[in-house]
Design an enzyme around this catalytic site. Sequence first.
Site, PDB file in Angstrom:
ATOM      1  N   ASP A  21      16.734  21.761  18.070  1.00 29.42           N
ATOM      2  CA  ASP A  21      17.129  22.036  16.690  1.00 29.42           C
ATOM      3  C   ASP A  21      18.202  23.112  16.723  1.00 29.42           C
ATOM      4  O   ASP A  21      18.396  23.788  17.733  1.00 29.42           O
ATOM      5  CB  ASP A  21      15.927  22.510  15.868  1.00 29.42           C
ATOM      6  CG  ASP A  21      16.305  22.868  14.428  1.00 29.42           C
ATOM      7  OD1 ASP A  21      17.030  22.082  13.794  1.00 29.42           O
ATOM      8  OD2 ASP A  21      15.912  23.939  13.948  1.00 29.42           O
ATOM      9  N   SER A  22      18.847  23.298  15.582  1.00 31.66           N
ATOM     10  CA  SER A  22      19.879  24.329  15.458  1.00 31.66           C
ATOM     11  C   SER A  22      19.242  25.695  15.254  1.00 31.66           C
ATOM     12  O   SER A  22      19.786  26.527  14.535  1.00 31.66           O
ATOM     13  CB  SER A  22      20.782  24.011  14.268  1.00 31.66           C
ATOM     14  OG  SER A  22      20.027  24.039  13.065  1.00 31.66           O
ATOM     15  N   TYR A  42      23.703  23.934  12.104  1.00 32.08           N
ATOM     16  CA  TYR A  42      24.480  22.736  12.389  1.00 32.08           C
ATOM     17  C   TYR A  42      25.016  22.121  11.100  1.00 32.08           C
ATOM     18  O   TYR A  42      25.999  21.388  11.110  1.00 32.08           O
ATOM     19  CB  TYR A  42      23.617  21.689  13.098  1.00 32.08           C
ATOM     20  CG  TYR A  42      23.340  21.947  14.568  1.00 32.08           C
ATOM     21  CD1 TYR A  42      23.727  23.129  15.198  1.00 32.08           C
ATOM     22  CD2 TYR A  42      22.678  20.993  15.332  1.00 32.08           C
ATOM     23  CE1 TYR A  42      23.466  23.343  16.540  1.00 32.08           C
ATOM     24  CE2 TYR A  42      22.405  21.199  16.675  1.00 32.08           C
ATOM     25  CZ  TYR A  42      22.790  22.376  17.289  1.00 32.08           C
ATOM     26  OH  TYR A  42      22.520  22.587  18.618  1.00 32.08           O
ATOM     27  N   CYS A  58      15.932  18.229  13.828  1.00 33.57           N
ATOM     28  CA  CYS A  58      16.973  18.792  12.974  1.00 33.57           C
ATOM     29  C   CYS A  58      17.501  17.667  12.100  1.00 33.57           C
ATOM     30  O   CYS A  58      17.919  16.621  12.618  1.00 33.57           O
ATOM     31  CB  CYS A  58      18.096  19.355  13.844  1.00 33.57           C
ATOM     32  SG  CYS A  58      19.569  19.897  12.948  1.00 33.57           S
ATOM     33  N   THR A 111      20.240  17.541  10.199  1.00 28.98           N
ATOM     34  CA  THR A 111      21.677  17.326  10.373  1.00 28.98           C
ATOM     35  C   THR A 111      21.974  16.596  11.669  1.00 28.98           C
ATOM     36  O   THR A 111      22.771  15.649  11.702  1.00 28.98           O
ATOM     37  CB  THR A 111      22.438  18.668  10.335  1.00 28.98           C
ATOM     38  OG1 THR A 111      22.262  19.285   9.063  1.00 28.98           O
ATOM     39  CG2 THR A 111      23.917  18.460  10.603  1.00 28.98           C
ATOM     40  N   CYS A 115      15.395  20.041   5.568  1.00 30.36           N
ATOM     41  CA  CYS A 115      15.808  20.846   6.727  1.00 30.36           C
ATOM     42  C   CYS A 115      14.537  21.349   7.395  1.00 30.36           C
ATOM     43  O   CYS A 115      13.615  21.804   6.697  1.00 30.36           O
ATOM     44  CB  CYS A 115      16.691  22.015   6.286  1.00 30.36           C
ATOM     45  SG  CYS A 115      17.093  23.189   7.612  1.00 30.36           S
ATOM     46  N   THR A 116      14.478  21.292   8.714  1.00 33.14           N
ATOM     47  CA  THR A 116      13.242  21.682   9.402  1.00 33.14           C
ATOM     48  C   THR A 116      12.971  23.179   9.343  1.00 33.14           C
ATOM     49  O   THR A 116      11.859  23.616   9.640  1.00 33.14           O
ATOM     50  CB  THR A 116      13.255  21.207  10.870  1.00 33.14           C
ATOM     51  OG1 THR A 116      14.420  21.717  11.537  1.00 33.14           O
ATOM     52  CG2 THR A 116      13.246  19.693  10.941  1.00 33.14           C
ATOM     53  N   HIS A 117      13.959  23.971   8.962  1.00 34.17           N
ATOM     54  CA  HIS A 117      13.712  25.394   8.716  1.00 34.17           C
ATOM     55  C   HIS A 117      12.883  25.619   7.449  1.00 34.17           C
ATOM     56  O   HIS A 117      12.145  26.596   7.332  1.00 34.17           O
ATOM     57  CB  HIS A 117      15.038  26.161   8.549  1.00 34.17           C
ATOM     58  CG  HIS A 117      15.775  26.436   9.816  1.00 34.17           C
ATOM     59  ND1 HIS A 117      16.433  25.460  10.517  1.00 34.17           N
ATOM     60  CD2 HIS A 117      15.977  27.598  10.506  1.00 34.17           C
ATOM     61  CE1 HIS A 117      17.018  25.997  11.577  1.00 34.17           C
ATOM     62  NE2 HIS A 117      16.756  27.294  11.601  1.00 34.17           N
TER      63      HIS A 117
END
Length: 259
Positions: free
Chosen positions: A6-7, A38, A69, A71, A181-183
Amino acid sequence: MIGFFDSGIGGTSIWSEVVKILPYEDTLLIADSKNAPYGTKNKDEVIFLCEKNTEFLLENDSKIIVVACNTATTQAISYLREKYSVPFIGIEPAIKPASLQTKTKVIGILATQGTLNSKLFHQTSQLFAVRNGIKIIEQIGYGLVELIENGQLNSPKMFSLLKKYLTPMIAQNIDYLVLGCTHYPYLIPIIKQILPAHIQIVDSGRAVARQTKKVLEQNQLLTSSVYSAKHLWITTKNRNILSQFAPQNVQIKYLEKIS
């Protein structure tokens, strides 16, 4: 070994869901925080970074790779699947379940610019929402990933940004908020302070975990081990911030760059 990238920190939210249902699988996760987010990069940049991450994971014996991620999935997973023979699991915003369950016919999606601008996102939106008369309120989460990556998850600025982004969605009568978004799953406690109680929050974590298990089974790649798994997270930026999201059984290592 299951590989993840992931970013940055967001991939750990997907990792957690996968480990819950596959507790005996060794894992290796790349949190490429140095290059986060990203979502503001062009497609060629994203593909370049995804290639670097993939090759590192393959060199370290990953049998399947979770592109943790949104993106990276929307911009690069087709390319990765063509170039490499290993199975890839991608992440898509959970538009389908939200579209099937909404009563107000209005859903919100909070995501990065890269995800919302992608061809895959628009195809999914058209298939599950637009054709069924469901309105999608899109909002780019400007600054959210950066705050998380800089250790400001619970800061006043984070609350202020989320309130700014979510208030117009509430006003337009959404009853589902899709996190793209995974965040963003780490923002759920703050988001719940802002949203009315009837608005449901959905993300892709559990669905990704189930799909990862299914693909491992289909390819006869499940481990036969019943011993404690080994977990390594690699960060390209701040080891101390990543460690705040890590269980005790995870080893964390810093690498200046993935190559």
